[in-house]
Design a protein around this motif. Structure first.
Motif, short mmCIF file in Angstrom:
data_model
loop_
_atom_site.label_atom_id
_atom_site.label_comp_id
_atom_site.label_asym_id
_atom_site.label_seq_id
_atom_site.Cartn_x
_atom_site.Cartn_y
_atom_site.Cartn_z
N GLU A 15 0.83 -1.20 0.00
CA GLU A 15 0.00 0.00 0.00
C GLU A 15 0.87 1.25 0.00
OE1 GLU A 15 -3.15 0.41 -0.27
OE2 GLU A 15 -4.20 -1.37 0.40
N ALA A 16 1.97 1.19 0.75
CA ALA A 16 2.85 2.35 0.85
C ALA A 16 3.46 2.70 -0.51
CB ALA A 16 3.95 2.08 1.87
N VAL A 17 3.89 1.69 -1.25
CA VAL A 17 4.47 1.94 -2.57
C VAL A 17 3.40 2.43 -3.53
CG1 VAL A 17 5.57 0.84 -4.55
CG2 VAL A 17 6.39 0.35 -2.26
N ALA A 18 2.19 1.91 -3.39
CA ALA A 18 1.09 2.33 -4.26
C ALA A 18 0.65 3.76 -3.97
CB ALA A 18 -0.09 1.37 -4.09
N HIS A 19 0.89 4.22 -2.75
CA HIS A 19 0.50 5.59 -2.36
C HIS A 19 1.75 6.32 -1.82
CE1 HIS A 19 -3.16 3.10 -1.99
NE2 HIS A 19 -3.78 4.17 -2.45
N PHE A 20 2.80 6.25 -2.60
CA PHE A 20 4.10 6.71 -2.11
C PHE A 20 4.13 8.21 -1.81
CE2 PHE A 20 8.92 6.91 -2.70
CZ PHE A 20 9.16 6.28 -1.49
N ASP A 21 3.37 8.99 -2.57
CA ASP A 21 3.34 10.43 -2.32
C ASP A 21 2.85 10.71 -0.90
OD1 ASP A 21 4.18 10.71 -4.89
OD2 ASP A 21 2.41 11.79 -5.61
N LYS A 22 1.79 10.02 -0.48
CA LYS A 22 1.24 10.20 0.87
C LYS A 22 2.26 9.79 1.93
CE LYS A 22 -3.68 9.57 -0.18
NZ LYS A 22 -4.88 8.76 0.12
N VAL A 23 2.96 8.70 1.66
CA VAL A 23 3.96 8.22 2.62
C VAL A 23 5.09 9.23 2.77
CG1 VAL A 23 5.69 6.43 3.04
CG2 VAL A 23 3.41 5.79 2.25
N LEU A 24 5.53 9.81 1.66
CA LEU A 24 6.60 10.81 1.72
C LEU A 24 6.19 12.02 2.54
CD1 LEU A 24 7.91 10.69 -1.97
CD2 LEU A 24 9.20 10.06 0.08
N VAL A 25 4.95 12.47 2.36
CA VAL A 25 4.46 13.62 3.13
C VAL A 25 4.44 13.29 4.62
CG1 VAL A 25 2.43 15.04 3.62
CG2 VAL A 25 3.12 14.65 1.26
N ASP A 26 3.90 12.12 4.96
CA ASP A 26 3.86 11.74 6.38
C ASP A 26 5.26 11.56 6.94
OD1 ASP A 26 2.28 10.92 8.77
OD2 ASP A 26 3.36 9.05 8.45
N HIS A 27 6.13 11.00 6.11
CA HIS A 27 7.51 10.80 6.56
C HIS A 27 8.16 12.14 6.90
CE1 HIS A 27 11.80 9.15 5.55
NE2 HIS A 27 11.69 9.57 6.79
N ALA A 28 7.96 13.14 6.06
CA ALA A 28 8.52 14.47 6.33
C ALA A 28 8.02 15.00 7.67
CB ALA A 28 8.15 15.44 5.20
N HIS A 29 6.73 14.90 7.90
CA HIS A 29 6.17 15.38 9.17
C HIS A 29 6.72 14.58 10.36
CE1 HIS A 29 3.49 18.42 7.65
NE2 HIS A 29 2.91 17.58 6.83
N CYS A 30 6.91 13.28 10.17
CA CYS A 30 7.46 12.45 11.25
C CYS A 30 8.87 12.89 11.63
CB CYS A 30 7.48 10.98 10.83
SG CYS A 30 5.87 10.17 10.83
N GLU A 31 9.68 13.23 10.62
CA GLU A 31 11.04 13.66 10.90
C GLU A 31 11.04 15.00 11.65
OE1 GLU A 31 13.51 11.81 10.58
OE2 GLU A 31 13.18 10.40 8.95
N MET A 32 10.15 15.90 11.24
CA MET A 32 10.08 17.19 11.93
C MET A 32 9.62 17.01 13.37
SD MET A 32 7.85 20.60 11.00
CE MET A 32 8.73 20.99 9.49
N LYS A 33 8.63 16.15 13.58
CA LYS A 33 8.14 15.90 14.94
C LYS A 33 9.21 15.24 15.79
CE LYS A 33 3.34 15.33 13.44
NZ LYS A 33 2.27 14.33 13.17
N ALA A 34 9.99 14.36 15.20
CA ALA A 34 11.07 13.69 15.94
C ALA A 34 12.12 14.69 16.40
CB ALA A 34 11.71 12.60 15.08
#
Length: 201
Positions: A15-34
């Motif tokens: 699912e992540a590869v199929a919706h990779f744009d969404k995963v990248l956006v969430d990943h960016a926010h996760c890094e900022m929150k971390a």
């Protein structure tokens, strides 16, 4: 992997590869929150210089990861947008508030950080299994690097919980074991929801 009690469903990576744009956006926010979380912890414990040094070093690396994901978003023409509610992290922090009398809050904050890093590491490993290094060589190399970084961050949080918390290694390990069970329950519950591109949810 590490302390995790429940494995992510392998379908998450597909699912992540199929919706990779969404995963990248969430990943960016996760890094900022971390990065923000590490700096917040450092600011709350200014008298422990070793802790402050370790957490600010970690924050610096998380911020670097954020900027690198942000660059990927820019290259792909993807907007960062505002972060959605991180149900996983919120529920994990809430679960950790049920603690023994006198138990240091700092230890739990560090152990929650360790669990989040462990889950990120596991998810990145799954993602690497689905990303085609022939078609996405840069993404495959990037997530290989971050897989190793998340493993290192997990160990950092665990070590800090032992060295900075004022409790024994055995007690910290027992507490991590307990929180790992709760984390697994949260992941299992969230897995029943529709895929929304979250790294952890």
């Amino acid at each position: 992997m590490f302390c995790l009690k429940v494995r992510s469903d392998a379908a998450w990576a597909k699912e992540a590869v199929a919706h990779f744009d969404k995963v990248l956006v969430d990943h960016a926010h996760c890094e900022m929150k971390a990065a923000s979380n590490a700096l917040s912890l450092a600011a709350r414990h200014p008298d422990d210089l070793a802790l402050v040094r370790a957490l600010t070093d970690l924050a610096k690396e998380e911020l670097d990861h954020f900027q690198r994901v942000l660059a990927i978003l820019e290259e792909r023409g993807i907007a960062l947008g505002t972060p959605e509610v991180d149900t996983y992290a919120a529920e994990l922090r809430k679960a950790s508030k049920e603690r023994p009398a006198g138990w240091p809050v700092l230890v739990d904050r560090l152990l929650v950080g360790a669990l989040i890093e462990a889950r990120s590491c596991e998810r990145f490993k799954l993602l690497l299994g689905e990303l085609d290094p022939g078609r996405e060589p840069e993404m495959h190399a990037f997530y290989s690097e971050l897989f190793a970084a998340e493993a290192r961050h997990y160990r950092t949080f665990c070590d800090l919980a032992i060295s900075a918390g004022g409790v024994s290694r055995e007690d910290v390990e027992a507490r991590l074991e307990h929180l790992s069970v709760l984390e697994g329950q949260i992941v299992s519950r969230l897995a029943k929801n529709e895929f929304r591109g979250f790294i952890h949810g």
